[in-house]
Scaffold this active site. Structure first.
Site, PDB file in Angstrom:
ATOM      1  N   HIS A  33       0.847  -1.201   0.000  1.00 33.64           N
ATOM      2  CA  HIS A  33       0.000   0.000   0.000  1.00 33.64           C
ATOM      3  C   HIS A  33       0.887   1.256   0.000  1.00 33.64           C
ATOM      4  O   HIS A  33       0.720   2.150  -0.834  1.00 33.64           O
ATOM      5  CB  HIS A  33      -0.899  -0.037   1.246  1.00 33.64           C
ATOM      6  CG  HIS A  33      -1.730   1.191   1.470  1.00 33.64           C
ATOM      7  ND1 HIS A  33      -3.095   1.189   1.358  1.00 33.64           N
ATOM      8  CD2 HIS A  33      -1.385   2.467   1.820  1.00 33.64           C
ATOM      9  CE1 HIS A  33      -3.557   2.406   1.615  1.00 33.64           C
ATOM     10  NE2 HIS A  33      -2.541   3.201   1.911  1.00 33.64           N
ATOM     11  N   GLU A  34       1.864   1.282   0.896  1.00 37.32           N
ATOM     12  CA  GLU A  34       2.748   2.455   1.002  1.00 37.32           C
ATOM     13  C   GLU A  34       3.641   2.582  -0.236  1.00 37.32           C
ATOM     14  O   GLU A  34       3.898   3.679  -0.717  1.00 37.32           O
ATOM     15  CB  GLU A  34       3.612   2.370   2.269  1.00 37.32           C
ATOM     16  CG  GLU A  34       2.831   2.402   3.574  1.00 37.32           C
ATOM     17  CD  GLU A  34       1.928   3.623   3.724  1.00 37.32           C
ATOM     18  OE1 GLU A  34       2.295   4.707   3.228  1.00 37.32           O
ATOM     19  OE2 GLU A  34       0.853   3.488   4.334  1.00 37.32           O
ATOM     20  N   HIS A  71       1.892   4.371  -2.999  1.00 36.82           N
ATOM     21  CA  HIS A  71       1.954   5.831  -2.825  1.00 36.82           C
ATOM     22  C   HIS A  71       3.317   6.341  -3.295  1.00 36.82           C
ATOM     23  O   HIS A  71       3.415   7.311  -4.040  1.00 36.82           O
ATOM     24  CB  HIS A  71       1.842   6.205  -1.333  1.00 36.82           C
ATOM     25  CG  HIS A  71       0.473   6.105  -0.736  1.00 36.82           C
ATOM     26  ND1 HIS A  71      -0.621   6.742  -1.266  1.00 36.82           N
ATOM     27  CD2 HIS A  71       0.025   5.482   0.387  1.00 36.82           C
ATOM     28  CE1 HIS A  71      -1.685   6.498  -0.491  1.00 36.82           C
ATOM     29  NE2 HIS A  71      -1.320   5.727   0.518  1.00 36.82           N
TER      30      HIS A  71
HETATM   31 ZN   LIG Z   1      -2.320   5.218   2.260  1.00 34.02          ZN
END
Ligand SMILES: [Zn+2]
Length: 218
Positions: free
Chosen positions: A67-68, A71
């Protein structure tokens, strides 16, 4: 780097580190998963449900790293400097050296994480469905990971700045008004209101639960 952080490794120019509070979360989560699996699968041995609990917990944190990473990679593609990804008590956080210069970029960077978690959740849901007939270890682990990643998506989409949902909201307000500081102020106010509403709802539910004779049970 602060002394409470432990550097794990460097990959794609990003430092991956864990905050020491994360160790506590990991231990509690592995314990609670082992307990849950032992209840759902009484046929498993003690060693079996402990190993499955620990492995599931590790896979959950790998999901958070993805998830990170989503980003970070989108931010980097947009020319923003990436420093590190830290796992801490509440999940993960990406340290990006600079704010996005345009609302469209802030939108893409913020949306990338929840999108990655949606893909991961869908992947585990497919594995869960495909192995459902034999109800084995993989079925149980995949089912739990599909659910938790979906929870992660829903939680992150709450429009409470600085959660991803709050950043998405800010990018939209920024795009519409063309005013970054105003967008930040409004998104932060919405964030505070949302947190207060969540808090009130929680307090109200626990109050109701503790006073069944007053409100009646439903
Ligand atoms: Zn996030």
């Amino acid at each position: 780097m602060s002394p409470s952080k432990l550097k794990l490794f460097r990959l794609l120019g990003i430092t991956f580190q864990i905050d020491l509070t994360w160790m506590l979360v990991f231990a509690l989560m592995a314990f609670s998963l082992a307990a849950q699996f032992s209840k759902e699968h009484p046929d498993w041995s003690v060693t079996h449900y402990w190993i499955v609990g620990i492995v599931t917990c590790l896979l959950f944190f790998v999901s958070i790293i993805f998830h990170e990473l989503a980003h970070c990679l989108v931010a980097r593609a947009a020319g923003l400097p990436i420093q590190s990804i830290t796992l801490f008590i509440l999940g993960g956080v990406s340290h990006i050296g600079k704010e996005a210069q345009r609302p469209g970029i802030e939108f893409l960077v913020s949306a990338a994480g929840p999108l990655a978690s949606t893909v991961i959740s869908a992947f585990f849901a497919v594995v869960h469905m495909a192995t459902r007939s034999n109800l084995g270890t993989v079925t149980a682990v995949a089912g739990w990971l599909a659910e938790i990643n979906l929870v992660l998506v829903l939680f992150n989409l709450i429009p409470a700045f600085p959660l991803d949902g709050g950043r998405i909201l800010r990018s939209a307000l920024w795009g519409v008004t063309g005013d970054f500081s105003k967008a930040t102020r409004v998104a932060s106010a919405v964030g505070r209101t949302t947190s207060v509403l969540f808090f009130l709802e929680e307090s109200y539910s626990s109050l109701r639960a503790s006073l069944p004779m007053v409100y009646g049970q439903d």
